[in-house]
Design a protein around this motif. Structure first.
Motif, mmCIF file in Angstrom:
data_model
loop_
_atom_site.group_PDB
_atom_site.id
_atom_site.type_symbol
_atom_site.label_atom_id
_atom_site.label_comp_id
_atom_site.label_asym_id
_atom_site.label_seq_id
_atom_site.Cartn_x
_atom_site.Cartn_y
_atom_site.Cartn_z
ATOM 1 N N THR A 159 50.406 32.305 43.970
ATOM 2 C CA THR A 159 51.869 32.487 44.555
ATOM 3 C C THR A 159 51.978 34.176 43.853
ATOM 4 O O THR A 159 51.822 34.677 45.283
ATOM 5 N N THR A 160 51.677 34.988 43.171
ATOM 6 C CA THR A 160 52.042 36.484 43.011
ATOM 7 C C THR A 160 50.984 36.934 43.100
ATOM 8 O O THR A 160 50.651 37.886 43.866
ATOM 9 N N GLY A 161 49.675 36.069 43.114
ATOM 10 C CA GLY A 161 48.280 36.859 42.733
ATOM 11 C C GLY A 161 47.790 37.476 41.637
ATOM 12 O O GLY A 161 47.203 37.661 41.122
ATOM 13 N N CYS A 162 48.745 37.632 40.336
ATOM 14 C CA CYS A 162 48.855 38.069 39.440
ATOM 15 C C CYS A 162 47.345 37.840 38.349
ATOM 16 O O CYS A 162 46.427 37.561 38.196
ATOM 17 N N THR A 163 47.381 36.079 37.702
ATOM 18 C CA THR A 163 46.269 35.446 37.709
ATOM 19 C C THR A 163 44.954 36.215 38.331
ATOM 20 O O THR A 163 43.952 36.225 37.323
ATOM 21 N N LEU A 164 44.878 35.468 39.654
ATOM 22 C CA LEU A 164 43.606 36.052 39.895
ATOM 23 C C LEU A 164 43.117 37.574 40.592
ATOM 24 O O LEU A 164 42.162 37.744 39.985
ATOM 25 N N GLU A 165 44.225 38.139 40.639
ATOM 26 C CA GLU A 165 43.818 40.130 40.212
ATOM 27 C C GLU A 165 43.653 40.446 39.030
ATOM 28 O O GLU A 165 42.453 40.764 38.697
ATOM 29 N N GLU A 166 44.514 39.549 37.603
ATOM 30 C CA GLU A 166 43.490 39.686 36.502
ATOM 31 C C GLU A 166 42.004 39.320 36.355
ATOM 32 O O GLU A 166 41.471 39.595 35.855
ATOM 33 N N ALA A 167 41.846 37.989 36.609
ATOM 34 C CA ALA A 167 40.892 37.344 36.700
ATOM 35 C C ALA A 167 40.462 38.351 37.300
ATOM 36 O O ALA A 167 38.583 38.478 36.574
ATOM 37 N N HIS A 168 40.025 38.622 38.747
ATOM 38 C CA HIS A 168 39.579 39.541 39.373
ATOM 39 C C HIS A 168 39.054 41.064 38.179
ATOM 40 O O HIS A 168 37.556 41.526 38.639
ATOM 41 N N ASP A 169 40.050 41.228 37.742
ATOM 42 C CA ASP A 169 39.934 42.806 37.068
ATOM 43 C C ASP A 169 39.111 42.948 35.486
ATOM 44 O O ASP A 169 38.107 43.421 35.577
ATOM 45 N N ALA A 170 38.937 41.516 35.220
ATOM 46 C CA ALA A 170 38.309 41.131 34.174
ATOM 47 C C ALA A 170 36.722 40.943 34.512
ATOM 48 O O ALA A 170 36.018 41.501 33.832
ATOM 49 N N LEU A 171 36.585 40.215 35.559
ATOM 50 C CA LEU A 171 35.565 40.095 36.053
ATOM 51 C C LEU A 171 34.594 40.783 36.371
ATOM 52 O O LEU A 171 33.213 42.021 36.302
ATOM 53 N N LYS A 172 35.382 42.464 36.928
ATOM 54 C CA LYS A 172 35.070 43.155 37.627
ATOM 55 C C LYS A 172 34.260 44.414 36.385
ATOM 56 O O LYS A 172 33.229 44.809 35.995
ATOM 57 N N LYS A 173 34.987 44.339 35.339
ATOM 58 C CA LYS A 173 34.603 45.099 33.536
ATOM 59 C C LYS A 173 33.302 44.623 33.022
ATOM 60 O O LYS A 173 32.853 45.314 32.926
ATOM 61 N N HIS A 174 32.814 43.492 33.545
ATOM 62 C CA HIS A 174 32.220 42.606 33.092
ATOM 63 C C HIS A 174 30.929 42.354 34.501
ATOM 64 O O HIS A 174 29.577 42.304 34.195
ATOM 65 N N ASP A 175 30.909 43.693 35.376
ATOM 66 C CA ASP A 175 29.743 43.832 36.350
ATOM 67 C C ASP A 175 29.679 42.591 37.422
ATOM 68 O O ASP A 175 28.539 42.415 37.464
ATOM 69 N N VAL A 176 30.446 41.938 37.113
ATOM 70 C CA VAL A 176 30.854 40.713 38.173
ATOM 71 C C VAL A 176 31.422 40.745 39.247
ATOM 72 O O VAL A 176 32.333 41.531 39.250
ATOM 73 N N ASN A 177 30.401 40.655 40.566
ATOM 74 C CA ASN A 177 31.394 40.721 41.113
ATOM 75 C C ASN A 177 32.060 39.184 41.822
ATOM 76 O O ASN A 177 31.135 38.507 42.603
ATOM 77 N N VAL A 178 33.135 39.991 42.314
ATOM 78 C CA VAL A 178 34.148 38.848 43.078
ATOM 79 C C VAL A 178 33.965 38.672 44.365
ATOM 80 O O VAL A 178 34.554 40.373 45.032
ATOM 81 N N LEU A 179 33.378 38.063 45.247
ATOM 82 C CA LEU A 179 33.472 38.326 46.713
ATOM 83 C C LEU A 179 34.961 37.459 47.875
ATOM 84 O O LEU A 179 35.496 38.722 48.206
ATOM 85 N N PHE A 180 35.685 36.818 46.659
ATOM 86 C CA PHE A 180 36.355 36.028 47.570
ATOM 87 C C PHE A 180 37.045 35.163 45.885
ATOM 88 O O PHE A 180 36.332 34.446 45.754
ATOM 89 N N ALA A 181 38.414 34.746 46.781
ATOM 90 C CA ALA A 181 38.760 33.360 45.754
ATOM 91 C C ALA A 181 38.961 32.632 47.086
ATOM 92 O O ALA A 181 39.976 32.432 48.102
#
Length: 190
Positions: A159-181
């Motif tokens: 919808t707003t993308g907030c959940t996906l953005e928060e998940a993306h950010d959390a994974l980046k902080k753990h050095d995980v590369n999110v290609l897309f959703a």
């Protein structure tokens, strides 16, 4: 059993004819503020009644069919190197099953699902809530993924993308590369 759309006799909740006609995917994408690319297959309003079954017994079967009809077919035409993982957003079991885990299973054998890798600590419902509400009431994800992985995030709706953005950010902080959703439906607010 009867098809949930046309009420014709079917071995599955959605008949082959309805999958080919009414539910023919129309792939689209949008890029969130964070830069995350999100692919969707339906407009939310076109499949809302099916998505609302996610907390029912029949919903598990509908989500499995929709996942195979969209995500699985998407990866048949999308060239990805081996070793990419699928991470369902908050695949905590509620009401007997996890709809996001069912969607992740539909990506096999193209992706390897990593169940239990991204769990929300905050279980507030975001349904019909504003972007401001979602921003102030974060999911507070716990990440349980090995570093240096390439992953694709999976969910049912954006919808707003907030959940996906928060998940993306959390994974980046753990050095995980999110290609897309990937999501089934886009409910973008106008």
């Amino acid at each position: 059993m009867r098809c949930q759309l046309c009420l014709g006799l079917s071995w599955h909740p959605l008949c082959k004819h309805c999958l080919k006609t009414i539910l023919a995917p129309t792939p689209a994408f949008r890029i969130l503020e964070s830069g995350l690319k999100v692919y969707s297959f339906y407009n939310y309003n076109d499949i809302a009644p099916l998505l609302h079954t996610k907390h029912t017994y029949i919903g598990a079967k509908i989500f499995a069919q929709l996942g195979k009809h969209t995500f699985f077919e998407f990866f048949k035409t999308f060239e990805l190197p081996r070793g990419i993982y699928a991470i369902p957003i908050d695949d905590h079991v509620r009401h007997g099953y996890s709809h996001s885990a069912i969607l992740a299973k539909a990506t096999q054998p193209y992706l390897m699902p990593l169940y239990g890798s991204l769990r929300a600590q905050n279980h507030i419902s975001y349904s019909s809530k504003s972007r401001a509400y979602r921003k102030t009431n974060k999911r507070d994800f716990i990440v349980n993924v090995e570093m240096k992985r390439d992953v694709i995030l999976l969910d049912d709706i954006v919808t707003t993308g907030c959940t996906l953005e928060e998940a993306h950010d959390a994974l980046k902080k753990h050095d995980v590369n999110v290609l897309f959703a990937l999501v089934l439906a886009d409910a973008k607010e106008n």
